[in-house]
Design an enzyme around this catalytic site. Structure first.
Site, PDB file in Angstrom:
ATOM      1  N   LYS A  53       0.845  -1.204   0.000  1.00 25.72           N
ATOM      2  CA  LYS A  53       0.000   0.000   0.000  1.00 25.72           C
ATOM      3  C   LYS A  53       0.881   1.255   0.000  1.00 25.72           C
ATOM      4  O   LYS A  53       0.630   2.205  -0.751  1.00 25.72           O
ATOM      5  CB  LYS A  53      -0.939  -0.008   1.218  1.00 25.72           C
ATOM      6  N   GLN A  97      -4.750  -1.530   9.554  1.00 27.04           N
ATOM      7  CA  GLN A  97      -4.718  -2.847   8.924  1.00 27.04           C
ATOM      8  C   GLN A  97      -5.368  -3.893   9.833  1.00 27.04           C
ATOM      9  O   GLN A  97      -5.083  -3.965  11.022  1.00 27.04           O
ATOM     10  CB  GLN A  97      -3.258  -3.232   8.602  1.00 27.04           C
ATOM     11  N   ASP A 120     -10.983   3.106   3.838  1.00 29.32           N
ATOM     12  CA  ASP A 120     -11.288   1.676   3.729  1.00 29.32           C
ATOM     13  C   ASP A 120     -12.786   1.449   3.480  1.00 29.32           C
ATOM     14  O   ASP A 120     -13.190   0.373   3.042  1.00 29.32           O
ATOM     15  CB  ASP A 120     -10.931   0.971   5.049  1.00 29.32           C
TER      16      ASP A 120
HETATM   17  N1  GUN Z   1      -7.034  -6.701   5.926  1.00 26.62           N
HETATM   18  C1  GUN Z   1      -7.313  -7.406   4.807  1.00 26.62           C
HETATM   19  N2  GUN Z   1      -7.856  -6.590   3.870  1.00 26.62           N
HETATM   20  C2  GUN Z   1      -7.904  -5.367   4.402  1.00 26.62           C
HETATM   21  C3  GUN Z   1      -8.335  -4.115   3.907  1.00 26.62           C
HETATM   22  O1  GUN Z   1      -8.823  -3.960   2.790  1.00 26.62           O
HETATM   23  N3  GUN Z   1      -8.219  -3.058   4.782  1.00 26.62           N
HETATM   24  C4  GUN Z   1      -7.702  -3.201   6.033  1.00 26.62           C
HETATM   25  N4  GUN Z   1      -7.644  -2.128   6.803  1.00 26.62           N
HETATM   26  N5  GUN Z   1      -7.296  -4.361   6.517  1.00 26.62           N
HETATM   27  C5  GUN Z   1      -7.392  -5.433   5.699  1.00 26.62           C
END
Ligand code: GUN
Length: 292
Positions: A53, A97, A120
């Site tokens: 990311k 996350q 998100d």
């Molecule tokens: N863990 C797995 N996929 C995601 C996501 O799209 N966002 C976040 N914050 N955590 C995740």
């Protein structure tokens, strides 16, 4: 029939180029979009995801801050960090996350993020906006799936879409997005009876349960479109999705590969949401009406 691939890497590159132009416009005005990523603990998969990311942010010129904390961090400490980021004018998006360690209530943490910075799309107000068709942040993975359908000019009106998996992150919002585009949606889950009977009726199937080979060739109508959201490992440790790709690609009209399908699109839509968040907060730059 042999399927056409929907290439998530190529589509991502195109979309990221367009995002870069929007980032440049914002930067010129002194409003470089900023994303804060918080990682609690040392989950190896999460470490890879957050690294990707941050790398993607760099690629398009988004300023990113990665805060790695030990898994001894308390919920109170995490909430205080979010509160500070909510007030930080250089941060337009906040991402915590998941999964979080068991001593932290993930939902409480998500609700602490300012809805204006919820890139998100997991906040209850984002979920409510999606549910009612109001403007708001769409969760990145199903949003990426919608972009993939758009890229093949797939008209969802009146189509029967079967979504396998009812998570808050993918399955449920996916169903809402498809419904908004006038598909007839069946949402399947672990208690669904006769899954194959349902998938065989589908024009579009989205597999998002995290179970390898949950969708096999015999379960797919010839000419259907198949999107594979799964991220699993086979017995050799190789990345694979929820779909038996070799079999299903013989009957589907379009299919997404794993890797190189939905995965890169998820990150691209995170970039999209972050740029959109920055545009919303800075009225001197042209403001698109919808995030999606
Ligand atoms: N863990 C797995 N996929 C995601 C996501 O799209 N966002 C976040 N914050 N955590 C995740």
């Amino acid at each position: 029939m042999t399927s056409q691939l929907i290439n998530g890497v190529e589509l991502s590159n195109q979309l990221r180029q367009a995002l870069q132009t929007r980032v440049q416009a914002l930067t010129k005005e002194g409003h470089t979009p900023g994303l804060a990523v918080i990682l609690v603990g040392e989950n190896p998969a999460s470490q890879v995801y957050v690294r990707n990311k941050v790398k993607a942010c760099d690629q398009v010129g988004i300023h990113s801050v990665l805060e790695k904390t030990p898994d001894t961090l308390t919920e109170k400490e995490l909430l205080a960090k979010i509160e500070a980021l909510n007030k930080d004018p250089l941060v337009h998006g906040i991402l915590v996350q998941l999964p979080l360690p068991p001593h932290i209530d993930a939902q409480r943490v998500i609700e602490a993020i300012s809805p204006q910075k919820d890139v998100d799309g997991f906040h209850i107000s984002s979920a409510g906006a999606l549910m009612t068709g109001a403007q708001g942040f769409w969760p990145c993975t199903p949003f990426g799936c919608m972009k993939m359908l758009e890229s093949i000019h797939y008209d969802l009106k009146g189509k029967h879409a079967v979504v396998i998996g009812r998570s808050n992150i993918v399955g449920k919002p996916m169903a809402m997005m498809l419904l908004q585009k006038n598909a007839t949606v069946t949402l399947c889950h672990s208690h669904t009876k006769n899954l194959a009977d349902l998938t065989r009726q589908a024009d579009l199937i989205v597999a998002a349960v995290g179970i390898r080979n949950v969708l096999t060739k015999d379960m797919v109508k010839p000419g259907a479109v198949v999107l594979d959201v799964g991220m699993n490992r086979d017995e050799e440790g190789k990345l694979c999705g929820d779909v038996d790709f070799n079999g299903v690609s013989q009957v589907a009209a379009f299919i997404t590969p794993v890797p190189g399908g939905v995965g890169p699109m998820t990150i691209t839509m995170l970039l999209h949401n972050t740029v959109w968040a920055a545009e919303q907060l800075n009225s001197t730059v042209e403001r698109p009406l919808q995030s999606n």
